[in-house]
Design a protein around this motif. Structure first.
Motif, PDB file in Angstrom:
ATOM      1  N   ARG A  88      41.610-132.659 -38.243  1.00 25.09           N
ATOM      2  CA  ARG A  88      41.363-133.031 -39.648  1.00 25.09           C
ATOM      3  C   ARG A  88      39.952-132.623 -40.071  1.00 25.09           C
ATOM      4  O   ARG A  88      39.743-132.098 -41.165  1.00 25.09           O
ATOM      5  N   ARG A  89      38.991-132.850 -39.203  1.00 21.81           N
ATOM      6  CA  ARG A  89      37.611-132.465 -39.502  1.00 21.81           C
ATOM      7  C   ARG A  89      37.488-130.952 -39.648  1.00 21.81           C
ATOM      8  O   ARG A  89      36.799-130.468 -40.548  1.00 21.81           O
ATOM      9  N   LEU A  90      38.142-130.230 -38.777  1.00 18.76           N
ATOM     10  CA  LEU A  90      38.114-128.772 -38.858  1.00 18.76           C
ATOM     11  C   LEU A  90      38.755-128.301 -40.156  1.00 18.76           C
ATOM     12  O   LEU A  90      38.240-127.397 -40.819  1.00 18.76           O
ATOM     13  N   GLN A  91      39.863-128.920 -40.546  1.00 19.31           N
ATOM     14  CA  GLN A  91      40.531-128.539 -41.793  1.00 19.31           C
ATOM     15  C   GLN A  91      39.623-128.785 -42.996  1.00 19.31           C
ATOM     16  O   GLN A  91      39.531-127.947 -43.889  1.00 19.31           O
ATOM     17  N   VAL A  92      38.937-129.905 -43.002  1.00 22.13           N
ATOM     18  CA  VAL A  92      37.993-130.208 -44.086  1.00 22.13           C
ATOM     19  C   VAL A  92      36.882-129.160 -44.098  1.00 22.13           C
ATOM     20  O   VAL A  92      36.491-128.651 -45.155  1.00 22.13           O
ATOM     21  N   SER A  93      36.384-128.809 -42.919  1.00 21.04           N
ATOM     22  CA  SER A  93      35.324-127.798 -42.825  1.00 21.04           C
ATOM     23  C   SER A  93      35.802-126.449 -43.332  1.00 21.04           C
ATOM     24  O   SER A  93      35.080-125.751 -44.044  1.00 21.04           O
ATOM     25  N   LEU A  94      37.009-126.063 -42.959  1.00 24.96           N
ATOM     26  CA  LEU A  94      37.555-124.777 -43.406  1.00 24.96           C
ATOM     27  C   LEU A  94      37.796-124.777 -44.915  1.00 24.96           C
ATOM     28  O   LEU A  94      37.541-123.780 -45.588  1.00 24.96           O
ATOM     29  N   ASN A  95      38.295-125.880 -45.436  1.00 24.60           N
ATOM     30  CA  ASN A  95      38.541-125.966 -46.875  1.00 24.60           C
ATOM     31  C   ASN A  95      37.250-125.871 -47.679  1.00 24.60           C
ATOM     32  O   ASN A  95      37.260-125.433 -48.831  1.00 24.60           O
ATOM     33  N   ALA A  96      36.119-126.287 -47.085  1.00 21.62           N
ATOM     34  CA  ALA A  96      34.834-126.245 -47.776  1.00 21.62           C
ATOM     35  C   ALA A  96      34.216-124.846 -47.778  1.00 21.62           C
ATOM     36  O   ALA A  96      33.280-124.591 -48.525  1.00 21.62           O
ATOM     37  N   LEU A  97      34.742-123.939 -46.952  1.00 20.79           N
ATOM     38  CA  LEU A  97      34.198-122.574 -46.910  1.00 20.79           C
ATOM     39  C   LEU A  97      34.514-121.826 -48.198  1.00 20.79           C
ATOM     40  O   LEU A  97      35.574-122.028 -48.795  1.00 20.79           O
ATOM     41  N   PRO A  98      33.613-120.944 -48.610  1.00 16.01           N
ATOM     42  CA  PRO A  98      33.958-120.052 -49.721  1.00 16.01           C
ATOM     43  C   PRO A  98      35.187-119.218 -49.340  1.00 16.01           C
ATOM     44  O   PRO A  98      35.400-118.908 -48.163  1.00 16.01           O
ATOM     45  N   LYS A  99      35.986-118.851 -50.326  1.00 12.29           N
ATOM     46  CA  LYS A  99      37.257-118.171 -50.072  1.00 12.29           C
ATOM     47  C   LYS A  99      37.088-116.894 -49.240  1.00 12.29           C
ATOM     48  O   LYS A  99      37.856-116.642 -48.330  1.00 12.29           O
ATOM     49  N   ASN A 100      36.054-116.106 -49.542  1.00 12.15           N
ATOM     50  CA  ASN A 100      35.894-114.850 -48.813  1.00 12.15           C
ATOM     51  C   ASN A 100      35.610-115.091 -47.329  1.00 12.15           C
ATOM     52  O   ASN A 100      36.087-114.346 -46.469  1.00 12.15           O
ATOM     53  N   LEU A 101      34.893-116.144 -47.002  1.00 13.38           N
ATOM     54  CA  LEU A 101      34.635-116.478 -45.596  1.00 13.38           C
ATOM     55  C   LEU A 101      35.862-117.086 -44.937  1.00 13.38           C
ATOM     56  O   LEU A 101      36.195-116.779 -43.791  1.00 13.38           O
ATOM     57  N   ARG A 102      36.538-117.966 -45.665  1.00 11.73           N
ATOM     58  CA  ARG A 102      37.738-118.613 -45.130  1.00 11.73           C
ATOM     59  C   ARG A 102      38.820-117.581 -44.830  1.00 11.73           C
ATOM     60  O   ARG A 102      39.492-117.640 -43.799  1.00 11.73           O
ATOM     61  N   ASP A 103      38.984-116.592 -45.721  1.00  8.51           N
ATOM     62  CA  ASP A 103      39.994-115.548 -45.503  1.00  8.51           C
ATOM     63  C   ASP A 103      39.734-114.799 -44.200  1.00  8.51           C
ATOM     64  O   ASP A 103      40.650-114.569 -43.410  1.00  8.51           O
ATOM     65  N   VAL A 104      38.485-114.432 -43.960  1.00  9.82           N
ATOM     66  CA  VAL A 104      38.138-113.720 -42.728  1.00  9.82           C
ATOM     67  C   VAL A 104      38.378-114.615 -41.516  1.00  9.82           C
ATOM     68  O   VAL A 104      38.954-114.190 -40.512  1.00  9.82           O
ATOM     69  N   PHE A 105      37.971-115.883 -41.617  1.00  7.59           N
ATOM     70  CA  PHE A 105      38.153-116.819 -40.506  1.00  7.59           C
ATOM     71  C   PHE A 105      39.633-116.958 -40.147  1.00  7.59           C
ATOM     72  O   PHE A 105      40.012-116.880 -38.978  1.00  7.59           O
ATOM     73  N   VAL A 106      40.465-117.170 -41.154  1.00  6.46           N
ATOM     74  CA  VAL A 106      41.904-117.358 -40.926  1.00  6.46           C
ATOM     75  C   VAL A 106      42.518-116.105 -40.309  1.00  6.46           C
ATOM     76  O   VAL A 106      43.295-116.183 -39.350  1.00  6.46           O
ATOM     77  N   LEU A 107      42.170-114.943 -40.837  1.00  2.40           N
ATOM     78  CA  LEU A 107      42.741-113.703 -40.306  1.00  2.40           C
ATOM     79  C   LEU A 107      42.297-113.450 -38.867  1.00  2.40           C
ATOM     80  O   LEU A 107      43.094-113.003 -38.031  1.00  2.40           O
ATOM     81  N   ALA A 108      41.043-113.764 -38.566  1.00  3.05           N
ATOM     82  CA  ALA A 108      40.532-113.511 -37.216  1.00  3.05           C
ATOM     83  C   ALA A 108      41.000-114.554 -36.211  1.00  3.05           C
ATOM     84  O   ALA A 108      41.517-114.212 -35.141  1.00  3.05           O
ATOM     85  N   ARG A 109      40.839-115.815 -36.551  1.00  3.74           N
ATOM     86  CA  ARG A 109      41.097-116.877 -35.572  1.00  3.74           C
ATOM     87  C   ARG A 109      42.532-117.362 -35.528  1.00  3.74           C
ATOM     88  O   ARG A 109      43.019-117.744 -34.475  1.00  3.74           O
ATOM     89  N   LEU A 110      43.201-117.357 -36.639  1.00  2.00           N
ATOM     90  CA  LEU A 110      44.576-117.868 -36.649  1.00  2.00           C
ATOM     91  C   LEU A 110      45.611-116.756 -36.511  1.00  2.00           C
ATOM     92  O   LEU A 110      46.657-116.958 -35.911  1.00  2.00           O
ATOM     93  N   GLU A 111      45.319-115.612 -37.089  1.00  2.00           N
ATOM     94  CA  GLU A 111      46.272-114.508 -37.015  1.00  2.00           C
ATOM     95  C   GLU A 111      45.905-113.488 -35.944  1.00  2.00           C
ATOM     96  O   GLU A 111      46.665-112.571 -35.671  1.00  2.00           O
TER      97      GLU A 111
END
Length: 140
Positions: A78-101
């Protein structure tokens, strides 16, 4: 014991998806039986270290997480999700593509239309922000 080995050998041979050519069938059968005998004696040697072989599995550690570990892991997610949601979209997109995909920075760059180095820089920034946010949660 011999009857069990014969039965196990038969089961192994019957359930083998691709049997060897007929000229190697006898060797295959003997090798299968020999491997089962070796496995049997290995198990016997291990069981001699246990005083009561029937209770051997009672002393094996349980790998299942405890209720406390489950609760802690859910809280961290839950804490990680809150942290990810707080990221600017351009950073979050890169994070999701790199770490989750599991995409490389080159693939991310192509997908987002940015240079590979920019994808890498955004990932570094995203990781830094997530780390800082998670540390703030720990201090609370």
């Amino acid at each position: 014991m011999a009857d069990d080995i014969v039965q196990d050998t038969f089961l192994r041979v019957v359930t083998t998806p691709s049997l060897p050519d007929q000229q190697f069938a006898q060797s295959y059968l003997y090798r299968t039986a020999q491997n089962l005998v070796i496995d049997h004696f290995r198990r016997e040697r291990i069981l001699t270290f246990v005083q009561d072989p029937d209770k051997v599995f009672e002393v094996v550690a349980d790998d299942a997480p405890s209720p406390e570990q489950i609760a802690w892991s859910r809280q961290e997610l839950r804490r990680l999700q809150v942290s990810l949601n707080a990221l600017p979209k351009n950073l979050r997109d890169v994070f999701v593509l790199a770490r989750l995909e599991g995409k490389t920075y080159g693939e991310i760059g192509v997908e987002l239309g940015i240079p590979t180095q920019t994808a890498f820089s955004r990932m570094v920034r995203a990781l830094s922000l997530v780390k800082d946010a998670m540390e703030k949660f720990e201090k609370k």
